[in-house]
Design an enzyme around this catalytic site. Structure first.
Site, PDB file in Angstrom:
ATOM      1  N   HIS A  54       0.826  -1.203   0.000  1.00  0.00           N
ATOM      2  CA  HIS A  54       0.000   0.000   0.000  1.00  0.00           C
ATOM      3  C   HIS A  54       0.861   1.254   0.000  1.00  0.00           C
ATOM      4  O   HIS A  54       2.038   1.205   0.341  1.00  0.00           O
ATOM      5  CB  HIS A  54      -0.962   0.017   1.187  1.00  0.00           C
ATOM      6  CG  HIS A  54      -0.313   0.028   2.536  1.00  0.00           C
ATOM      7  ND1 HIS A  54       0.403  -1.037   3.047  1.00  0.00           N
ATOM      8  CD2 HIS A  54      -0.277   0.974   3.522  1.00  0.00           C
ATOM      9  CE1 HIS A  54       0.843  -0.765   4.261  1.00  0.00           C
ATOM     10  NE2 HIS A  54       0.456   0.457   4.566  1.00  0.00           N
ATOM     11  N   HIS A  56       1.727   5.297   1.125  1.00  0.00           N
ATOM     12  CA  HIS A  56       1.756   6.034   2.393  1.00  0.00           C
ATOM     13  C   HIS A  56       0.419   6.714   2.608  1.00  0.00           C
ATOM     14  O   HIS A  56      -0.023   7.524   1.797  1.00  0.00           O
ATOM     15  CB  HIS A  56       2.869   7.084   2.367  1.00  0.00           C
ATOM     16  CG  HIS A  56       2.756   8.115   3.444  1.00  0.00           C
ATOM     17  ND1 HIS A  56       2.837   7.804   4.784  1.00  0.00           N
ATOM     18  CD2 HIS A  56       2.547   9.453   3.379  1.00  0.00           C
ATOM     19  CE1 HIS A  56       2.678   8.910   5.480  1.00  0.00           C
ATOM     20  NE2 HIS A  56       2.511   9.922   4.658  1.00  0.00           N
ATOM     21  N   ASP A  64       6.246   5.165   4.806  1.00  0.00           N
ATOM     22  CA  ASP A  64       6.910   3.867   4.782  1.00  0.00           C
ATOM     23  C   ASP A  64       6.335   3.000   3.668  1.00  0.00           C
ATOM     24  O   ASP A  64       5.613   3.491   2.803  1.00  0.00           O
ATOM     25  CB  ASP A  64       6.786   3.172   6.144  1.00  0.00           C
ATOM     26  CG  ASP A  64       5.353   3.087   6.654  1.00  0.00           C
ATOM     27  OD1 ASP A  64       4.429   3.507   5.928  1.00  0.00           O
ATOM     28  OD2 ASP A  64       5.151   2.618   7.783  1.00  0.00           O
ATOM     29  N   HIS A  65       6.694   1.722   3.648  1.00  0.00           N
ATOM     30  CA  HIS A  65       6.207   0.732   2.692  1.00  0.00           C
ATOM     31  C   HIS A  65       6.610   1.044   1.249  1.00  0.00           C
ATOM     32  O   HIS A  65       7.349   0.289   0.638  1.00  0.00           O
ATOM     33  CB  HIS A  65       4.685   0.535   2.810  1.00  0.00           C
ATOM     34  CG  HIS A  65       4.253   0.052   4.151  1.00  0.00           C
ATOM     35  ND1 HIS A  65       4.455  -1.235   4.589  1.00  0.00           N
ATOM     36  CD2 HIS A  65       3.648   0.700   5.182  1.00  0.00           C
ATOM     37  CE1 HIS A  65       3.994  -1.372   5.814  1.00  0.00           C
ATOM     38  NE2 HIS A  65       3.513  -0.200   6.206  1.00  0.00           N
ATOM     39  N   HIS A 116      -7.362  -0.499   5.623  1.00  0.00           N
ATOM     40  CA  HIS A 116      -6.286   0.360   6.134  1.00  0.00           C
ATOM     41  C   HIS A 116      -6.036   1.483   5.130  1.00  0.00           C
ATOM     42  O   HIS A 116      -5.951   2.655   5.488  1.00  0.00           O
ATOM     43  CB  HIS A 116      -5.026  -0.461   6.373  1.00  0.00           C
ATOM     44  CG  HIS A 116      -3.881   0.328   6.905  1.00  0.00           C
ATOM     45  ND1 HIS A 116      -3.836   0.787   8.200  1.00  0.00           N
ATOM     46  CD2 HIS A 116      -2.745   0.766   6.309  1.00  0.00           C
ATOM     47  CE1 HIS A 116      -2.714   1.467   8.387  1.00  0.00           C
ATOM     48  NE2 HIS A 116      -2.041   1.478   7.257  1.00  0.00           N
ATOM     49  N   ASP A 140      -0.304  -4.002   6.216  1.00  0.00           N
ATOM     50  CA  ASP A 140      -0.939  -3.450   7.413  1.00  0.00           C
ATOM     51  C   ASP A 140      -2.398  -3.905   7.527  1.00  0.00           C
ATOM     52  O   ASP A 140      -3.229  -3.191   8.094  1.00  0.00           O
ATOM     53  CB  ASP A 140      -0.875  -1.918   7.391  1.00  0.00           C
ATOM     54  CG  ASP A 140       0.523  -1.404   7.701  1.00  0.00           C
ATOM     55  OD1 ASP A 140       1.450  -2.224   7.822  1.00  0.00           O
ATOM     56  OD2 ASP A 140       0.696  -0.177   7.784  1.00  0.00           O
ATOM     57  N   HIS A 179       4.730  -4.542  10.156  1.00  0.00           N
ATOM     58  CA  HIS A 179       5.325  -3.853  11.306  1.00  0.00           C
ATOM     59  C   HIS A 179       5.583  -4.818  12.452  1.00  0.00           C
ATOM     60  O   HIS A 179       4.887  -5.828  12.603  1.00  0.00           O
ATOM     61  CB  HIS A 179       4.391  -2.741  11.824  1.00  0.00           C
ATOM     62  CG  HIS A 179       4.232  -1.593  10.885  1.00  0.00           C
ATOM     63  ND1 HIS A 179       5.125  -0.545  10.824  1.00  0.00           N
ATOM     64  CD2 HIS A 179       3.278  -1.320   9.961  1.00  0.00           C
ATOM     65  CE1 HIS A 179       4.724   0.321   9.907  1.00  0.00           C
ATOM     66  NE2 HIS A 179       3.605  -0.139   9.366  1.00  0.00           N
TER      67      HIS A 179
END
Length: 288
Positions: A54, A56, A64-65, A116, A140, A179
């Site tokens: 996904h 930010h 992140d990601h 999310h 997430d 995470h």
């Protein structure tokens, strides 16, 4: 299929999935490019693609990601970047629910799990004719002991994600989440089900791993159904905690409670308390 777990930023995970016969690899959530490329060189593999769960989310304080996609695309011309959301940086291939990809012998099924973020995609990976358990890269959406916040979606969507999509995968599936928040999640799970021995066991194990600065991933889907309250919305103890019985209302109440679940306040040093009482800090606190 070899999965390298790479800890980055404050508590993020990115992953390098290696096809050992060809030494080709794909990355999942390439948040820190230089660190990823260090691992690529160390493992002596060729990075073929990035799978991004996904983008930010504007409601999150983190970037992140997907934050490393653009830099990696510049450093590695021709690199393929997969994702379900046009907001994913350097996106070259937009994927859809149920779509299957192949990277040598590594097979990938894309599982769309909006909530999310509205464009969240999980990735289910396996190798044909391999005795190894399959792997789920859940971003997430599903955490060890928890689930993601509902930033761009609803409890109804998350219930579908957890029960009909991810929850329907083989129970031996290894869960690699986005995470490291296992201890915190399991402390909340213990509040939900104080008599659940599986929660107690997993929390003790996770605390030990945390003390040793070791990752708590992967778990397995089978394990998650034993201690993750967000997968246990039909259990009597979980329903009693929330005061609800309809699964979606149980999930909604759990997420609300988890969002407000605060860390215990640390006790101030006794000398510091006395210093405040005596006004010794006042000169430093006065406005100029």
């Amino acid at each position: 299929m070899k999965v390298k777990v790479i800890s980055v930023l404050e508590d993020n995970y990115m992953y390098l999935v290696i096809e050992e016969s060809s030494r080709h690899a794909v990355a999942v959530d390439a948040a820190v490019p230089r660190r990823l490329l260090e691992i690529v060189r160390k493992e002596d593999v060729v990075l073929k693609a990035i799978l991004t769960t996904h983008h930010h989310c504007a409601r999150s304080a983190r970037r992140d990601h997907a934050r490393g996609n653009e830099e990696l695309a510049q450093l590695l011309p021709g690199l393929q970047v997969f994702g379900a959301d046009e907001r994913v940086g350097a996106l070259t291939h937009r994927v859809s629910h149920g779509q299957e990809l192949a990277f040598g012998s590594i097979r990938v099924r894309c599982l769309f799990t909006p909530c999310h973020t509205s464009g969240h995609m999980c990735y289910f990976m396996w190798e044909d004719d391999s005795p190894d358990a399959p792997a789920l890269f859940s971003g997430d959406t599903l955490f060890v002991g928890g689930c993601g916040q509902f930033f761009e979606g609803t409890a109804e969507q998350m219930l579908t994600n957890l029960t009909q999509i991810l929850g329907a995968l083989p129970r031996d599936t290894k869960v690699f989440c986005g995470h490291e928040c296992t201890v915190r999640n399991l402390k909340f799970a213990l509040k939900v089900e104080p008599e659940n021995e599986k929660v107690k066991e997993k929390l003790a194990w996770a605390k030990q791993r945390d003390d040793e600065d070791l990752p708590t991933v992967p778990s397995t889907l089978e394990e998650e159904f034993l201690y993750n309250p967000f997968l246990r919305v039909t259990e009597e103890a979980v329903q009693r905690f929330t005061g609800r019985t309809e699964p979606v209302e149980v999930l909604r109440a759990l997420r609300s409670q988890r969002d407000n679940f605060k860390k215990p306040k640390e006790r101030l040093n006794p000398q510091a308390v006395l210093a405040f009482d005596w006004g010794l800090f006042e000169p430093f606190l006065e406005k100029k």
